[in-house]
Design a protein around this motif. Structure first.
Motif, short mmCIF file in Angstrom:
data_model
loop_
_atom_site.label_atom_id
_atom_site.label_comp_id
_atom_site.label_asym_id
_atom_site.label_seq_id
_atom_site.Cartn_x
_atom_site.Cartn_y
_atom_site.Cartn_z
N ASP A 153 0.81 -1.13 0.00
CA ASP A 153 0.16 0.08 0.10
C ASP A 153 0.86 1.34 -0.08
O ASP A 153 1.73 1.39 0.78
CB ASP A 153 -0.99 -0.12 1.24
CG ASP A 153 -2.07 0.82 1.27
OD1 ASP A 153 -1.57 2.14 0.91
OD2 ASP A 153 -3.16 0.69 1.89
N ARG A 154 0.75 2.17 -0.96
CA ARG A 154 1.56 3.48 -0.88
C ARG A 154 1.07 4.29 0.21
O ARG A 154 1.83 5.26 0.24
CB ARG A 154 1.07 3.94 -2.41
CG ARG A 154 1.42 3.32 -3.33
CD ARG A 154 2.76 2.80 -3.44
NE ARG A 154 3.04 1.91 -4.61
CZ ARG A 154 4.04 0.97 -4.54
NH1 ARG A 154 4.81 0.89 -3.42
NH2 ARG A 154 4.33 0.14 -5.34
N ASP A 155 0.29 4.09 1.02
CA ASP A 155 0.23 4.96 2.32
C ASP A 155 1.26 4.51 3.28
O ASP A 155 1.33 5.14 4.28
CB ASP A 155 -1.26 4.88 2.82
CG ASP A 155 -2.21 5.53 1.79
OD1 ASP A 155 -1.88 6.62 1.27
OD2 ASP A 155 -3.31 5.22 2.05
N ILE A 156 1.84 3.67 3.23
CA ILE A 156 2.81 2.96 4.12
C ILE A 156 4.19 3.75 3.90
O ILE A 156 4.55 3.91 3.12
CB ILE A 156 3.24 1.32 3.80
CG1 ILE A 156 1.78 0.44 3.89
CG2 ILE A 156 4.34 0.85 4.66
CD1 ILE A 156 1.19 0.36 5.33
N SER A 157 4.53 4.14 5.11
CA SER A 157 6.08 4.89 5.11
C SER A 157 7.29 4.26 5.36
O SER A 157 8.21 4.30 4.94
CB SER A 157 5.62 6.06 6.31
OG SER A 157 5.51 5.47 7.41
N LYS A 158 7.06 2.90 5.92
CA LYS A 158 8.11 1.75 6.29
C LYS A 158 7.98 0.67 6.26
O LYS A 158 6.78 0.29 6.71
CB LYS A 158 8.59 2.26 7.73
CG LYS A 158 10.04 1.50 8.10
CD LYS A 158 10.51 2.01 9.50
CE LYS A 158 11.47 1.30 10.08
NZ LYS A 158 12.02 1.74 11.42
N VAL A 159 8.57 -0.16 5.61
CA VAL A 159 8.35 -1.87 5.32
C VAL A 159 9.74 -2.35 6.06
O VAL A 159 10.66 -2.20 5.81
CB VAL A 159 8.21 -2.08 4.13
CG1 VAL A 159 8.11 -3.68 4.01
CG2 VAL A 159 7.01 -1.58 3.51
N ILE A 160 9.35 -3.28 6.83
CA ILE A 160 10.45 -3.88 7.57
C ILE A 160 10.37 -5.55 6.94
O ILE A 160 9.30 -6.13 7.15
CB ILE A 160 10.09 -4.16 9.08
CG1 ILE A 160 10.10 -2.59 9.73
CG2 ILE A 160 11.25 -5.23 10.04
CD1 ILE A 160 9.49 -2.76 11.17
N MET A 161 11.42 -5.86 6.11
CA MET A 161 11.48 -7.10 5.63
C MET A 161 12.32 -8.18 6.57
O MET A 161 13.23 -7.91 6.79
CB MET A 161 12.26 -7.08 4.33
CG MET A 161 11.57 -6.24 3.24
SD MET A 161 10.10 -6.94 2.59
CE MET A 161 9.85 -5.85 1.21
N ASN A 162 11.35 -9.14 6.97
CA ASN A 162 11.86 -10.10 7.89
C ASN A 162 12.31 -11.03 7.26
O ASN A 162 11.56 -11.96 6.62
CB ASN A 162 10.83 -10.30 9.07
CG ASN A 162 11.31 -11.00 10.24
OD1 ASN A 162 12.34 -11.96 9.90
ND2 ASN A 162 10.65 -10.84 11.36
N PHE A 163 13.60 -11.47 7.48
CA PHE A 163 14.57 -12.73 6.49
C PHE A 163 14.26 -14.13 7.50
O PHE A 163 14.96 -14.93 7.14
CB PHE A 163 15.54 -12.23 6.17
CG PHE A 163 15.62 -11.31 4.94
CD1 PHE A 163 15.91 -11.97 3.72
CD2 PHE A 163 15.56 -9.92 4.93
CE1 PHE A 163 15.85 -11.10 2.65
CE2 PHE A 163 15.49 -9.10 3.93
CZ PHE A 163 15.57 -9.83 2.73
#
Length: 88
Positions: A30-40
């Protein structure tokens, strides 16, 4: 603005090999998201093409992307890609 955490193992699986899968994942954020945490966490393998596409998508994303729980092998793969692209 908000933050989400994406568990790659749950969304893609333990084998990150397909460039198309990360492309689709980034497109669906979603473009309203400001931060994405990619959990590996739990990722057993990441191919070079996946790593290249991931870094490209991260670079051009309209939101901040941070990584969490990367294994040493995954960190090394990202380092190799960045060195090859003279970005390290």
């Amino acid at each position: 603005m908000s933050e989400i955490e994406i568990f790659l193992k749950r969304e893609i699986g333990t084998d990150l090999g397909s460039r198309q899968k990360i492309e689709t994942l980034f497109k669906n954020i979603d473009r309203d998201i400001s931060k994405v945490i990619m959990n590996f966490e739990g990722i057993e393998f990441m191919g070079r093409s996946f790593a290249q596409e991931y870094l490209n998508r991260k670079h051009f994303a309209s939101f901040e992307v941070v990584e969490k729980n990367m294994s040493e092998d995954i960190e090394k793969m990202f380092e190799i890609i960045l060195k090859l692209n003279n970005k390290l």
